[in-house]
Each structure stands twice: as C-alpha cells, then as structure tokens.
Design an enzyme around this catalytic site. Structure first.
Site, PDB file in Angstrom:
ATOM      1  N   MET A 138      -2.907 -12.163  12.586  1.00  0.00           N
ATOM      2  CA  MET A 138      -2.990 -11.084  11.605  1.00  0.00           C
ATOM      3  C   MET A 138      -2.673 -11.587  10.187  1.00  0.00           C
ATOM      4  O   MET A 138      -2.467 -12.776   9.974  1.00  0.00           O
ATOM      5  CB  MET A 138      -2.030  -9.963  11.985  1.00  0.00           C
ATOM      6  CG  MET A 138      -2.560  -9.076  13.097  1.00  0.00           C
ATOM      7  SD  MET A 138      -1.433  -7.698  13.376  1.00  0.00           S
ATOM      8  CE  MET A 138      -2.450  -6.619  14.370  1.00  0.00           C
ATOM      9  N   ARG A 171      -4.121  -9.574   7.316  1.00  0.00           N
ATOM     10  CA  ARG A 171      -5.047  -8.882   6.419  1.00  0.00           C
ATOM     11  C   ARG A 171      -5.666  -9.889   5.437  1.00  0.00           C
ATOM     12  O   ARG A 171      -6.194 -10.865   5.883  1.00  0.00           O
ATOM     13  CB  ARG A 171      -4.327  -7.744   5.714  1.00  0.00           C
ATOM     14  CG  ARG A 171      -5.246  -6.556   5.440  1.00  0.00           C
ATOM     15  CD  ARG A 171      -4.493  -5.298   5.200  1.00  0.00           C
ATOM     16  NE  ARG A 171      -4.308  -4.561   6.432  1.00  0.00           N
ATOM     17  CZ  ARG A 171      -3.630  -3.429   6.514  1.00  0.00           C
ATOM     18  NH1 ARG A 171      -3.060  -2.923   5.470  1.00  0.00           N
ATOM     19  NH2 ARG A 171      -3.539  -2.802   7.652  1.00  0.00           N
ATOM     20  N   GLY A 196       0.828  -1.206   0.000  1.00  0.00           N
ATOM     21  CA  GLY A 196       0.000   0.000   0.000  1.00  0.00           C
ATOM     22  C   GLY A 196       0.863   1.257   0.000  1.00  0.00           C
ATOM     23  O   GLY A 196       0.675   2.169  -0.808  1.00  0.00           O
ATOM     24  N   SER A 197       1.855   1.290   0.902  1.00  0.00           N
ATOM     25  CA  SER A 197       2.742   2.458   0.996  1.00  0.00           C
ATOM     26  C   SER A 197       3.570   2.620  -0.267  1.00  0.00           C
ATOM     27  O   SER A 197       3.758   3.735  -0.758  1.00  0.00           O
ATOM     28  CB  SER A 197       3.714   2.298   2.167  1.00  0.00           C
ATOM     29  OG  SER A 197       3.026   2.168   3.355  1.00  0.00           O
ATOM     30  N   ILE A 228       4.471  -7.793   7.958  1.00  0.00           N
ATOM     31  CA  ILE A 228       4.305  -9.122   8.556  1.00  0.00           C
ATOM     32  C   ILE A 228       3.405  -9.980   7.676  1.00  0.00           C
ATOM     33  O   ILE A 228       3.471 -11.194   7.726  1.00  0.00           O
ATOM     34  CB  ILE A 228       3.743  -9.055   9.993  1.00  0.00           C
ATOM     35  CG1 ILE A 228       2.322  -8.474  10.030  1.00  0.00           C
ATOM     36  CG2 ILE A 228       4.668  -8.283  10.911  1.00  0.00           C
ATOM     37  CD1 ILE A 228       1.614  -8.700  11.363  1.00  0.00           C
ATOM     38  N   ASP A 229       2.558  -9.351   6.854  1.00  0.00           N
ATOM     39  CA  ASP A 229       1.585 -10.102   6.043  1.00  0.00           C
ATOM     40  C   ASP A 229       2.257 -10.892   4.913  1.00  0.00           C
ATOM     41  O   ASP A 229       1.673 -11.816   4.358  1.00  0.00           O
ATOM     42  CB  ASP A 229       0.548  -9.153   5.433  1.00  0.00           C
ATOM     43  CG  ASP A 229      -0.142  -8.286   6.482  1.00  0.00           C
ATOM     44  OD1 ASP A 229      -0.115  -8.653   7.660  1.00  0.00           O
ATOM     45  OD2 ASP A 229      -0.708  -7.239   6.096  1.00  0.00           O
ATOM     46  N   ARG A 239     -11.734 -21.922  23.625  1.00  0.00           N
ATOM     47  CA  ARG A 239     -11.217 -20.646  24.133  1.00  0.00           C
ATOM     48  C   ARG A 239     -10.534 -19.938  22.968  1.00  0.00           C
ATOM     49  O   ARG A 239      -9.977 -20.591  22.087  1.00  0.00           O
ATOM     50  CB  ARG A 239     -10.204 -20.854  25.257  1.00  0.00           C
ATOM     51  CG  ARG A 239     -10.817 -21.360  26.550  1.00  0.00           C
ATOM     52  CD  ARG A 239     -11.678 -20.298  27.232  1.00  0.00           C
ATOM     53  NE  ARG A 239     -12.167 -20.747  28.535  1.00  0.00           N
ATOM     54  CZ  ARG A 239     -13.288 -21.415  28.743  1.00  0.00           C
ATOM     55  NH1 ARG A 239     -14.070 -21.743  27.719  1.00  0.00           N
ATOM     56  NH2 ARG A 239     -13.647 -21.760  29.972  1.00  0.00           N
ATOM     57  N   ARG A 262      -9.654 -28.971  25.512  1.00  0.00           N
ATOM     58  CA  ARG A 262     -10.336 -27.862  24.827  1.00  0.00           C
ATOM     59  C   ARG A 262      -9.851 -27.700  23.386  1.00  0.00           C
ATOM     60  O   ARG A 262      -8.751 -28.143  23.037  1.00  0.00           O
ATOM     61  CB  ARG A 262     -10.030 -26.535  25.538  1.00  0.00           C
ATOM     62  CG  ARG A 262     -10.761 -26.367  26.842  1.00  0.00           C
ATOM     63  CD  ARG A 262     -10.256 -25.130  27.568  1.00  0.00           C
ATOM     64  NE  ARG A 262     -11.086 -24.830  28.725  1.00  0.00           N
ATOM     65  CZ  ARG A 262     -10.693 -24.046  29.718  1.00  0.00           C
ATOM     66  NH1 ARG A 262      -9.496 -23.490  29.712  1.00  0.00           N
ATOM     67  NH2 ARG A 262     -11.507 -23.813  30.723  1.00  0.00           N
TER      68      ARG A 262
HETATM   69  O1  F6P Z   1      -0.523  -4.959   7.500  1.00  0.00           O
HETATM   70  C1  F6P Z   1       0.005  -5.250   8.738  1.00  0.00           C
HETATM   71  C2  F6P Z   1      -1.073  -5.409   9.779  1.00  0.00           C
HETATM   72  O2  F6P Z   1      -0.464  -5.776  10.999  1.00  0.00           O
HETATM   73  C3  F6P Z   1      -2.182  -6.391   9.417  1.00  0.00           C
HETATM   74  O3  F6P Z   1      -1.788  -7.726   9.565  1.00  0.00           O
HETATM   75  C4  F6P Z   1      -3.273  -5.930  10.328  1.00  0.00           C
HETATM   76  O4  F6P Z   1      -4.546  -6.266   9.826  1.00  0.00           O
HETATM   77  C5  F6P Z   1      -3.114  -4.427  10.347  1.00  0.00           C
HETATM   78  O5  F6P Z   1      -1.756  -4.175   9.986  1.00  0.00           O
HETATM   79  C6  F6P Z   1      -3.394  -3.780  11.668  1.00  0.00           C
HETATM   80  O6  F6P Z   1      -3.310  -2.402  11.522  1.00  0.00           O
HETATM   81  P1  F6P Z   1      -3.306  -1.384  12.748  1.00  0.00           P
HETATM   82  O7  F6P Z   1      -1.897  -1.333  13.286  1.00  0.00           O
HETATM   83  O8  F6P Z   1      -3.723  -0.092  12.146  1.00  0.00           O
HETATM   84  O9  F6P Z   1      -4.252  -1.897  13.774  1.00  0.00           O
END
Ligand code: F6P
Length: 364
Positions: A185, A187, A119-120, A142-143, A279, A178
C-alpha cells in the site's frame, strides 16, 4: 489555561496501528492532568452528524494499558462521506457540514482533537474553521505522506509487516527459483515500499515517484543471475503506473476507485522478459492491522500529550508533528495541500541505489 473542560476526540480516514494508543494518550493527559471530560466521537465525523449523536465518554478505566497494544480504533472511523459533499442513499450529494457543527455544540464540546491523515485533516480543518470549532490535529497514516512531520502514526508498523512478508517470501523464492512480486500500500507515496524494500533485502523496488522500465527490471534480474542467484524479490507500491504511464485500479463497492493490480500486471511481463517464474503477493489491509510497533506507540503517546497541551494553551488550527527527534506543532494551513512523497534524490533512494537495488531510472 483556557476554560476548556469538555474535549472531543475522533479518528478519521483509514485505520492504522497506534490509533488506540493516541486516544489513550489524549484521555490520560486530559483527564489526569487537566481534569477534563473527554468524549470519543464514533466513526469520525459521522458521529457528530448522526442523530442521536454517536459518542462515548472516555474514562481512565476504558482507555487503560490494553489500548496501548491494540490495533484498529476503538472509536471506529470512516474514509468516505465528506460532510461537504455527502453521498446520500438516493444517489444525491448533500452538504451536511452544518449538522457536524450542530452536533459539536449539542455535545457541549469546547475543542476537538482530530487524529487523521492529510485528506481528513484538510476536510476537518475547513469544517472546524467554518463552524468556529477550535481544533488540533494528530497525523496518522501508514502512507507517511503527511507534510511537515517526519513520521505519522501507523507507518512503522506497516513497514514492519512488509519486512516480515519479505522475510517469509525470500526462502520460498530461493527454493523455487522464482521472482516474488510483493504489492504494498501507500497510495501515491512510495515510503512503505522503499523503506521496507531496503530492510527486507529486495532486488527491485518500484515507487510512484520514480519512473521505471521493464528493460531496467530485466537488466537487474540478469545481474542477479550473473551473481549466481536464481531468485529475486520485487516490491512494488500500489500507486506505481504501468511502463506506459497508466494507473492500475480496481472499483470497489460499485463506486470507489482504489489502487490495486500493478503486481499482477508486472508479473506476466517480468516472466515473459526474463523467463523467470513469478508469483504475486498483495499484502493489502494486513499492513494496517496488528499490534503497533514501538515507534507508533511512542508517536501516539507523545502526540496525544502535546495535542492536549495545545488545547490547554488555546493554540488551535495546529497539527502536532515529529521533527528532529521530538514533538513540535505546526499550523494546519502549512500541512494541507503540501505533499510528502519520496524524494527521488533523497538519502533513502541513494542508499537503495548504493546497495545495487533497482529503484527505477535515474533522472537525467
Ligand atoms: O491511506 C491508507 C490506505 O491504506 C492506502 O495505503 C490504501 O490505498 C487505502 O488506504 C485503502 O483504502 P480502503 O481501506 O478504503 O481500501
């Protein structure tokens, strides 16, 4: 070599482990090898839009060996405030791209290195092209969803955090019989869930790229029980939809919509269908912090050196990337717009299925 001698560097988008190592590598290469001055821009594009400008000259003393080990970014970052559509305090949207370019010239920079996600990189590539700013990109997130690179800075550290969480959840799951649901995370990409789920011994891994059914989850839990086990580990990527196809999101700061909540959504359904107590753990931003893992330090270091070399060679609008065991560079135009999600027919999904992990339904 070009006449560049004042280099700017900024971090943009969500932070991750390894950003400081990348800033350090840029500074080391530019100062030690080329004898340039390096300016760290504060808070991504915001630092060049602010008046007075927000920046810090980087020295070898400042970017020392401690930086290699530190999480976060010493420069600060932002994942909101697109300069082309900047949200103003009065609620209006303003194009502030001109201020960014003006700030770049006010600082007397000759080139910019942008450390960011897709994106950036997309926004800053457009901004730099429009303003005639020579730019080189370094992929981080991280994605791990940046096109053209096998790995981006931050991914491995995040995966390690998830694996550690699974190592901690397994004994408590076994003790209490359980099903433990771990929401991670990523996205719209399931790389973190898939890689960590395999490494952490999950029974079920749900990712946005592959549809799943509650019946499929229940069948896997039956199978686990039939094998004599009374607990299960489920990893679900935040971007997974409900079985009915609905995205699960939360609204933050009154305006921003973010993924979140699929873990809890699944929990009641799984316990209802299987009778197993469940949980939920939502790992959240823990995945972004901490000391960078070895691979993130290596990527950051190699990417930083190569990015500065590209600037020295006058090769701009390119992103450094990791391909076939080494660093290469590709045109940013080839990166933006391309998605790099999990291949549902790829080797990693195949490995997961080969282990008997439920990864959703096979495509017909
Ligand atoms: O794109 C990196 C990320 O950590 C995603 O995995 C996550 O959905 C998002 O950013 C979280 O963004 P924010 O820091 O704005 O909560």
């Amino acid at each position: 070599m070009t006449s560049v001698w004042r280099l700017g560097v900024l971090t943009s988008g969500g932070d991750c482990a390894g950003l400081n190592a990348a800033i350090r590598a840029v500074a080391y290469r530019a100062i030690r090898h080329y004898g340039w001055s390096v300016f760290g821009i504060k808070d991504g594009s915001l630092g060049l839009m602010a008046r007075p400008l927000q920046y810090q000259e980087l020295s070898l003393d400042l970017t020392n060996d401690v930086m290699l080990r530190m999480g976060g970014t010493m420069l600060g970052t932002t994942n909101k405030g697109d300069p082309f559509a900047f949200p103003m305090p009065d609620g209006s949207i303003k194009d502030r791209s001109g201020e960014f370019v003006e700030g770049y010239h006010m600082l007397g920079l000759h080139a910019l290195i942008v450390i960011g996600g897709d994106g950036s990189l997309k926004i800053l590539d457009k901004l730099c092209k429009q303003g005639g700013v020579p730019m080189v990109g370094i992929p981080k997130t991280i994605d791990n969803d940046v096109h053209q690179t096998e790995f981006s800075i931050g991914f491995t550290t995040a995966v390690n955090v998830v694996v550690e969480a699974l190592d901690r959840l397994q004994p408590t799951a076994a003790s209490h019989h359980r099903a433990m649901i771990l929401e991670v995370m990523g996205r719209d990409a399931g790389h973190i869930a898939l890689n960590a789920g395999i490494a952490g011994g999950a029974d079920i891994i749900l990712i946005p790229e592959i549809p799943y059914s509650l019946a499929g989850i229940a069948a896997k839990i039956d199978e686990v029980r039939a094998e004599g086990r009374s607990h299960a580990l489920i990893v679900v990527a935040e971007g997974c939809r409900t079985e009915g196809g609905q995205a699960v999101t939360v609204v933050l700061d009154h305006e921003q919509r973010r993924y979140g909540g699929i873990g809890h959504d699944l929990a009641s359904k799984v316990s209802e269908m299987t009778g197993l107590e469940t949980r939920v753990t939502v790992l959240g931003h823990v995945q972004r912090g901490g000391q960078p893992a070895m691979r993130d330090r290596l990527l950051a270091s190699a990417f930083g050196v190569h990015a500065v070399d590209l600037v020295a060679e006058g090769r701009f609008s390119r992103m450094v990337a990791w391909q076939d065991r080494g660093v290469v560079d590709v045109p940013i135009a080839k990166v933006v717009g391309g998605s790099c999600c999990v291949d549902p027919n790829g080797a990693v999904v195949h490995a997961a299925r080969g282990l008997g992990i439920y990864v959703g339904e096979r495509s017909p």
